[in-house]
Design a protein around this motif. Sequence first.
Motif, PDB file in Angstrom:
ATOM      1  N   ARG A 209      56.549 -68.577  71.965  1.00 48.13           N
ATOM      2  CA  ARG A 209      55.162 -68.793  72.411  1.00 48.13           C
ATOM      3  C   ARG A 209      55.122 -68.860  73.923  1.00 48.13           C
ATOM      4  O   ARG A 209      55.626 -69.798  74.538  1.00 48.13           O
TER       5      ARG A 209
ATOM      6  N   GLY B 298      46.047 -76.054  78.610  1.00 47.51           N
ATOM      7  CA  GLY B 298      47.442 -76.362  78.291  1.00 47.51           C
ATOM      8  C   GLY B 298      48.251 -76.539  79.555  1.00 47.51           C
ATOM      9  O   GLY B 298      48.756 -77.605  79.856  1.00 47.51           O
TER      10      GLY B 298
ATOM     11  N   SER C  86      46.493 -71.813  81.015  1.00 45.23           N
ATOM     12  CA  SER C  86      46.445 -71.497  79.590  1.00 45.23           C
ATOM     13  C   SER C  86      45.413 -72.391  78.924  1.00 45.23           C
ATOM     14  O   SER C  86      45.176 -73.530  79.354  1.00 45.23           O
TER      15      SER C  86
ATOM     16  N   ALA D 179      44.041 -73.489  74.952  1.00 45.98           N
ATOM     17  CA  ALA D 179      44.121 -73.421  73.493  1.00 45.98           C
ATOM     18  C   ALA D 179      42.684 -73.307  72.996  1.00 45.98           C
ATOM     19  O   ALA D 179      41.891 -74.237  73.162  1.00 45.98           O
TER      20      ALA D 179
ATOM     21  N   ASP E 173      45.948 -68.867  71.703  1.00 48.41           N
ATOM     22  CA  ASP E 173      46.357 -69.216  73.066  1.00 48.41           C
ATOM     23  C   ASP E 173      45.853 -68.153  74.036  1.00 48.41           C
ATOM     24  O   ASP E 173      46.149 -66.968  73.861  1.00 48.41           O
TER      25      ASP E 173
END
Lengths: 90, 149
Positions: A50, B51, B61, B63, B68
Amino acid sequence: MQSFDYTLGCVGGLHARPAGAIVSAAKRFSSDILIRKLSPDGAKEADAKRLISLMSLGARKGDTITFFINGPDEREAAERLHSVCRESVG
Amino acid sequence: MKYSVFSPIDGEVLSLSSVPDEAFSSGMLGEGFAVKPSGETVCAPAGGVIGTVSENGHAYSIASEIGDLLVHIGVDTVHLEGVFEPMVKPGQKVAAGQPLCRADFEKIRAEGLCESVILLITEKTAPGEVKIQKGTARGGKDVALYLQD
Protein backbone atom coordinates in the motif's frame (compact mmCIF):
# COMPACT_ATOMS: atom_id res chain seq x y z
CA MET A 1 9.66 -15.77 7.60
CA GLN A 2 12.35 -13.87 5.72
CA SER A 3 13.70 -10.52 6.77
CA PHE A 4 16.37 -8.05 5.77
CA ASP A 5 17.45 -4.51 6.56
CA TYR A 6 17.97 -1.76 4.06
CA THR A 7 19.45 1.69 4.69
CA LEU A 8 17.99 4.38 2.47
CA GLY A 9 20.50 6.31 0.42
CA CYS A 10 18.05 8.27 -1.69
CA VAL A 11 17.63 12.00 -1.08
CA GLY A 12 14.03 12.57 -0.09
CA GLY A 13 13.77 9.13 1.54
CA LEU A 14 10.85 6.87 0.80
CA HIS A 15 8.75 9.28 -1.31
CA ALA A 16 6.28 8.40 -4.06
CA ARG A 17 8.65 7.00 -6.72
CA PRO A 18 10.86 4.72 -4.59
CA ALA A 19 7.88 3.67 -2.47
CA GLY A 20 5.98 2.90 -5.67
CA ALA A 21 8.82 0.68 -6.91
CA ILE A 22 8.56 -1.36 -3.70
CA VAL A 23 4.75 -1.55 -3.88
CA SER A 24 4.63 -2.73 -7.49
CA ALA A 25 7.22 -5.44 -6.75
CA ALA A 26 5.53 -6.47 -3.49
CA LYS A 27 2.10 -6.81 -5.13
CA ARG A 28 3.40 -9.62 -7.36
CA PHE A 29 3.82 -11.91 -4.35
CA SER A 30 1.17 -13.53 -2.20
CA SER A 31 3.26 -13.35 0.97
CA ASP A 32 2.46 -10.72 3.59
CA ILE A 33 5.14 -8.04 3.48
CA LEU A 34 5.61 -5.62 6.32
CA ILE A 35 8.17 -2.85 6.61
CA ARG A 36 9.23 -1.52 9.99
CA LYS A 37 11.09 1.67 10.77
CA LEU A 38 12.58 2.18 14.21
CA SER A 39 12.74 5.72 15.52
CA PRO A 40 13.39 7.27 18.94
CA ASP A 41 9.63 7.60 19.50
CA GLY A 42 8.93 3.93 18.74
CA ALA A 43 8.52 1.60 15.78
CA LYS A 44 6.29 2.39 12.80
CA GLU A 45 5.02 -0.34 10.51
CA ALA A 46 3.68 -0.26 6.99
CA ASP A 47 2.07 -2.64 4.52
CA ALA A 48 4.51 -2.88 1.58
CA LYS A 49 1.60 -3.37 -0.83
CA ARG A 50 0.00 0.00 0.00
CA LEU A 51 1.71 3.12 -1.31
CA ILE A 52 0.39 5.61 1.21
CA SER A 53 1.09 3.24 4.07
CA LEU A 54 4.74 3.15 3.00
CA MET A 55 4.91 6.91 2.51
CA SER A 56 3.47 7.44 5.99
CA LEU A 57 6.59 5.85 7.50
CA GLY A 58 8.28 9.16 6.78
CA ALA A 59 11.53 7.24 6.19
CA ARG A 60 14.36 9.58 5.29
CA LYS A 61 17.81 9.22 3.79
CA GLY A 62 20.01 7.33 6.27
CA ASP A 63 17.08 5.57 7.97
CA THR A 64 17.17 1.78 8.14
CA ILE A 65 13.97 -0.06 7.30
CA THR A 66 13.39 -3.75 7.96
CA PHE A 67 11.37 -6.00 5.65
CA PHE A 68 9.44 -8.94 7.14
CA ILE A 69 8.10 -11.35 4.55
CA ASN A 70 5.84 -14.22 5.48
CA GLY A 71 4.10 -16.63 3.12
CA PRO A 72 4.46 -19.29 0.44
CA ASP A 73 6.72 -17.23 -1.85
CA GLU A 74 8.70 -15.44 0.88
CA ARG A 75 12.11 -16.47 -0.40
CA GLU A 76 11.59 -15.17 -3.95
CA ALA A 77 9.88 -12.05 -2.59
CA ALA A 78 12.82 -11.26 -0.30
CA GLU A 79 15.30 -11.63 -3.16
CA ARG A 80 13.24 -9.51 -5.54
CA LEU A 81 12.60 -6.77 -2.98
CA HIS A 82 16.24 -6.62 -2.00
CA SER A 83 17.25 -6.05 -5.60
CA VAL A 84 14.46 -3.46 -6.10
CA CYS A 85 15.89 -1.58 -3.09
CA ARG A 86 19.38 -1.57 -4.57
CA GLU A 87 18.33 -0.77 -8.14
CA SER A 88 15.23 1.44 -7.89
CA VAL A 89 15.14 2.88 -4.38
CA GLY A 90 18.76 3.83 -3.85
CA MET B 1 -22.27 9.43 -10.48
CA LYS B 2 -22.06 7.74 -7.13
CA TYR B 3 -18.30 8.05 -6.77
CA SER B 4 -16.48 11.09 -8.08
CA VAL B 5 -13.35 13.11 -7.44
CA PHE B 6 -12.96 16.85 -8.02
CA SER B 7 -10.02 18.48 -9.68
CA PRO B 8 -7.69 19.46 -6.81
CA ILE B 9 -6.90 22.83 -8.41
CA ASP B 10 -8.09 25.29 -11.06
CA GLY B 11 -6.59 24.29 -14.38
CA GLU B 12 -6.59 21.87 -17.27
CA VAL B 13 -7.30 18.21 -16.49
CA LEU B 14 -5.01 15.93 -18.52
CA SER B 15 -4.32 12.21 -18.65
CA LEU B 16 -1.49 10.76 -16.56
CA SER B 17 0.45 10.12 -19.76
CA SER B 18 1.16 13.89 -19.86
CA VAL B 19 3.39 13.55 -16.78
CA PRO B 20 7.12 13.38 -17.65
CA ASP B 21 7.85 10.62 -15.11
CA GLU B 22 7.22 6.98 -15.85
CA ALA B 23 6.29 6.15 -12.25
CA PHE B 24 3.19 8.32 -12.73
CA SER B 25 2.56 8.11 -16.49
CA SER B 26 2.72 4.30 -16.61
CA GLY B 27 -0.01 3.97 -14.00
CA MET B 28 2.37 2.00 -11.80
CA LEU B 29 1.40 4.03 -8.73
CA GLY B 30 -2.33 3.97 -9.51
CA GLU B 31 -4.97 5.35 -11.87
CA GLY B 32 -5.73 9.06 -11.91
CA PHE B 33 -5.09 12.30 -13.75
CA ALA B 34 -2.86 15.38 -13.82
CA VAL B 35 -3.88 19.04 -13.75
CA LYS B 36 -1.85 21.82 -15.32
CA PRO B 37 -2.58 24.46 -12.69
CA SER B 38 -3.76 28.01 -13.25
CA GLY B 39 -4.46 28.70 -9.56
CA GLU B 40 -2.31 28.36 -6.44
CA THR B 41 -4.55 26.64 -3.87
CA VAL B 42 -4.64 22.85 -3.87
CA CYS B 43 -7.92 21.46 -2.50
CA ALA B 44 -9.09 18.09 -1.22
CA PRO B 45 -10.44 16.25 -4.30
CA ALA B 46 -12.81 14.24 -2.08
CA GLY B 47 -13.84 14.14 1.53
CA GLY B 48 -12.00 11.87 3.93
CA VAL B 49 -9.24 11.74 6.49
CA ILE B 50 -5.70 13.03 5.86
CA GLY B 51 -3.25 10.15 6.16
CA THR B 52 0.11 11.68 5.46
CA VAL B 53 1.54 15.09 4.71
CA SER B 54 5.06 14.89 3.29
CA GLU B 55 7.77 16.73 5.18
CA ASN B 56 8.04 19.60 2.69
CA GLY B 57 4.29 19.60 1.93
CA HIS B 58 4.38 18.38 -1.68
CA ALA B 59 2.30 15.21 -1.17
CA TYR B 60 -0.91 14.42 0.72
CA SER B 61 -2.82 11.20 1.16
CA ILE B 62 -6.52 11.00 1.91
CA ALA B 63 -8.51 7.95 2.98
CA SER B 64 -11.79 8.45 1.09
CA GLU B 65 -14.83 6.32 0.27
CA ILE B 66 -13.28 5.56 -3.14
CA GLY B 67 -10.08 4.35 -1.51
CA ASP B 68 -6.62 5.79 -0.85
CA LEU B 69 -6.00 9.01 -2.76
CA LEU B 70 -2.65 10.67 -3.27
CA VAL B 71 -2.32 14.32 -4.24
CA HIS B 72 1.21 14.88 -5.50
CA ILE B 73 2.21 18.44 -6.42
CA GLY B 74 4.70 18.52 -9.27
CA VAL B 75 7.35 15.99 -10.27
CA ASP B 76 10.69 15.72 -8.44
CA THR B 77 9.47 18.33 -5.96
CA VAL B 78 10.41 16.24 -2.91
CA HIS B 79 13.62 18.30 -2.61
CA LEU B 80 12.01 21.76 -2.75
CA GLU B 81 11.82 23.79 0.43
CA GLY B 82 9.71 26.90 1.09
CA VAL B 83 7.42 26.21 -1.87
CA PHE B 84 4.47 24.50 -0.20
CA GLU B 85 2.37 25.82 2.68
CA PRO B 86 0.34 22.91 4.10
CA MET B 87 -3.03 23.83 5.60
CA VAL B 88 -3.92 20.38 6.99
CA LYS B 89 -2.42 17.83 9.39
CA PRO B 90 -2.40 14.02 9.43
CA GLY B 91 -5.52 12.58 11.07
CA GLN B 92 -7.60 15.64 10.19
CA LYS B 93 -11.02 15.15 8.59
CA VAL B 94 -11.47 17.14 5.37
CA ALA B 95 -14.45 17.96 3.19
CA ALA B 96 -14.23 17.83 -0.60
CA GLY B 97 -12.95 21.18 -1.82
CA GLN B 98 -11.30 22.14 1.48
CA PRO B 99 -7.87 23.76 0.92
CA LEU B 100 -4.93 21.38 1.52
CA CYS B 101 -2.04 23.62 0.62
CA ARG B 102 -0.88 26.76 -1.11
CA ALA B 103 1.91 26.20 -3.59
CA ASP B 104 4.27 28.58 -5.35
CA PHE B 105 4.04 27.19 -8.88
CA GLU B 106 6.28 29.98 -10.20
CA LYS B 107 9.13 28.61 -8.08
CA ILE B 108 8.49 25.05 -9.30
CA ARG B 109 8.62 26.25 -12.92
CA ALA B 110 11.72 28.33 -12.19
CA GLU B 111 13.45 25.12 -11.04
CA GLY B 112 12.66 23.65 -14.45
CA LEU B 113 10.31 21.05 -12.96
CA CYS B 114 6.88 19.89 -14.09
CA GLU B 115 4.28 21.68 -11.91
CA SER B 116 1.28 19.46 -12.68
CA VAL B 117 -0.83 18.49 -9.68
CA ILE B 118 -1.28 14.72 -9.86
CA LEU B 119 -4.20 12.81 -8.37
CA LEU B 120 -3.84 9.06 -7.97
CA ILE B 121 -6.14 6.41 -6.57
CA THR B 122 -3.38 4.30 -5.05
CA GLU B 123 -5.80 1.72 -3.64
CA LYS B 124 -9.32 1.57 -5.05
CA THR B 125 -11.98 0.15 -2.75
CA ALA B 126 -15.14 1.38 -4.51
CA PRO B 127 -16.50 -0.55 -7.50
CA GLY B 128 -16.51 0.73 -11.08
CA GLU B 129 -14.26 1.69 -13.92
CA VAL B 130 -12.17 4.87 -13.62
CA LYS B 131 -13.20 7.56 -16.12
CA ILE B 132 -11.41 10.90 -16.52
CA GLN B 133 -13.17 14.10 -17.51
CA LYS B 134 -10.51 16.13 -19.30
CA GLY B 135 -10.56 19.87 -19.94
CA THR B 136 -10.83 23.04 -17.88
CA ALA B 137 -11.93 22.51 -14.29
CA ARG B 138 -12.31 24.54 -11.11
CA GLY B 139 -10.44 23.18 -8.11
CA GLY B 140 -12.67 21.54 -5.53
CA LYS B 141 -15.77 22.27 -7.63
CA ASP B 142 -15.67 20.36 -10.93
CA VAL B 143 -15.55 16.57 -11.24
CA ALA B 144 -12.38 15.32 -12.95
CA LEU B 145 -12.73 11.58 -12.29
CA TYR B 146 -15.66 9.27 -11.67
CA LEU B 147 -16.35 5.58 -11.38
CA GLN B 148 -18.66 4.02 -13.93
CA ASP B 149 -20.57 0.85 -13.04
